[in-house]
Design a protein around this motif. Structure first.
Motif, mmCIF file in Angstrom:
data_model
loop_
_atom_site.group_PDB
_atom_site.id
_atom_site.type_symbol
_atom_site.label_atom_id
_atom_site.label_comp_id
_atom_site.label_asym_id
_atom_site.label_seq_id
_atom_site.Cartn_x
_atom_site.Cartn_y
_atom_site.Cartn_z
ATOM 1 N N ARG A 162 -10.448 21.418 -31.180
ATOM 2 C CA ARG A 162 -9.380 22.319 -30.744
ATOM 3 C C ARG A 162 -8.132 21.496 -30.475
ATOM 4 O O ARG A 162 -8.227 20.276 -30.281
ATOM 5 N N PRO A 163 -6.980 22.149 -30.392
ATOM 6 C CA PRO A 163 -5.781 21.395 -30.012
ATOM 7 C C PRO A 163 -5.984 20.763 -28.643
ATOM 8 O O PRO A 163 -6.453 21.399 -27.716
ATOM 9 N N GLY A 164 -5.691 19.475 -28.552
ATOM 10 C CA GLY A 164 -5.876 18.764 -27.298
ATOM 11 C C GLY A 164 -6.999 17.744 -27.368
ATOM 12 O O GLY A 164 -6.969 16.752 -26.669
ATOM 13 N N ASN A 165 -8.021 17.998 -28.227
ATOM 14 C CA ASN A 165 -9.080 16.999 -28.353
ATOM 15 C C ASN A 165 -9.189 16.468 -29.781
ATOM 16 O O ASN A 165 -10.160 15.840 -30.145
ATOM 17 N N GLU A 205 -8.674 13.682 -34.939
ATOM 18 C CA GLU A 205 -8.192 12.333 -35.173
ATOM 19 C C GLU A 205 -8.937 11.809 -36.390
ATOM 20 O O GLU A 205 -10.144 11.968 -36.504
ATOM 21 N N CYS A 255 -13.324 13.810 -32.706
ATOM 22 C CA CYS A 255 -12.613 14.288 -31.526
ATOM 23 C C CYS A 255 -12.012 13.064 -30.825
ATOM 24 O O CYS A 255 -12.348 11.930 -31.142
ATOM 25 N N ARG A 256 -11.137 13.314 -29.889
ATOM 26 C CA ARG A 256 -10.431 12.222 -29.225
ATOM 27 C C ARG A 256 -11.388 11.269 -28.509
ATOM 28 O O ARG A 256 -11.241 10.052 -28.588
#
Length: 119
Positions: free
Chosen positions: A32-35, A38, A60-61
């Motif tokens: 989702r936006p925010g994680n 990448e 994910c981040r």
């Protein structure tokens, strides 16, 4: 001489995201936006990894940060150490070991110290 870091082109990012079906390829969490997403080089760019679809991982981040810190950074550091060893370009120690020939004080057998050389 270092080369520029090669980022993934937009077409490869889109194809990798489609292949991952919007989930992290490491832990499976929905991105989702925010994680994320990448886009990570499976073989690090510094070790010759190319910006291709086969070398692109959608993470994910938190997974990307963990992989970079635990796998990529040590591998790149070791490769640099090995390369410096092959070309005999190891850095000199900044401080000599006390009592060694490079240290400015010489230990006497009786326990005292004297200057090794005069400045």
């Amino acid at each position: 001489m270092s080369r520029r870091r090669s980022e993934f082109p937009g077409k490869i990012r889109a194809a990798a995201f489609e292949r991952a079906k919007g989930c992290c390829e490491e832990c499976g969490v929905s991105i989702r936006p925010g994680n994320g997403p990448e886009y990570d080089h499976r073989i690090p760019d510094a070790l010759g990894g190319e910006p291709t679809l086969d070398n692109c991982a959608v993470l994910c981040r938190s997974c990307h940060g963990a992989k970079t810190a635990k796998e990529d950074v040590p591998r790149i550091a070791k490769a640099k150490r090995v390369q410096r060893g092959h070309i005999n370009a190891k850095p000199k120690p900044t401080r000599p070991i006390p009592g060694s020939r490079n240290h400015h004080l010489k230990r006497k057998v009786g326990g005292g110290t004297v200057p090794r050389w005069k400045d």
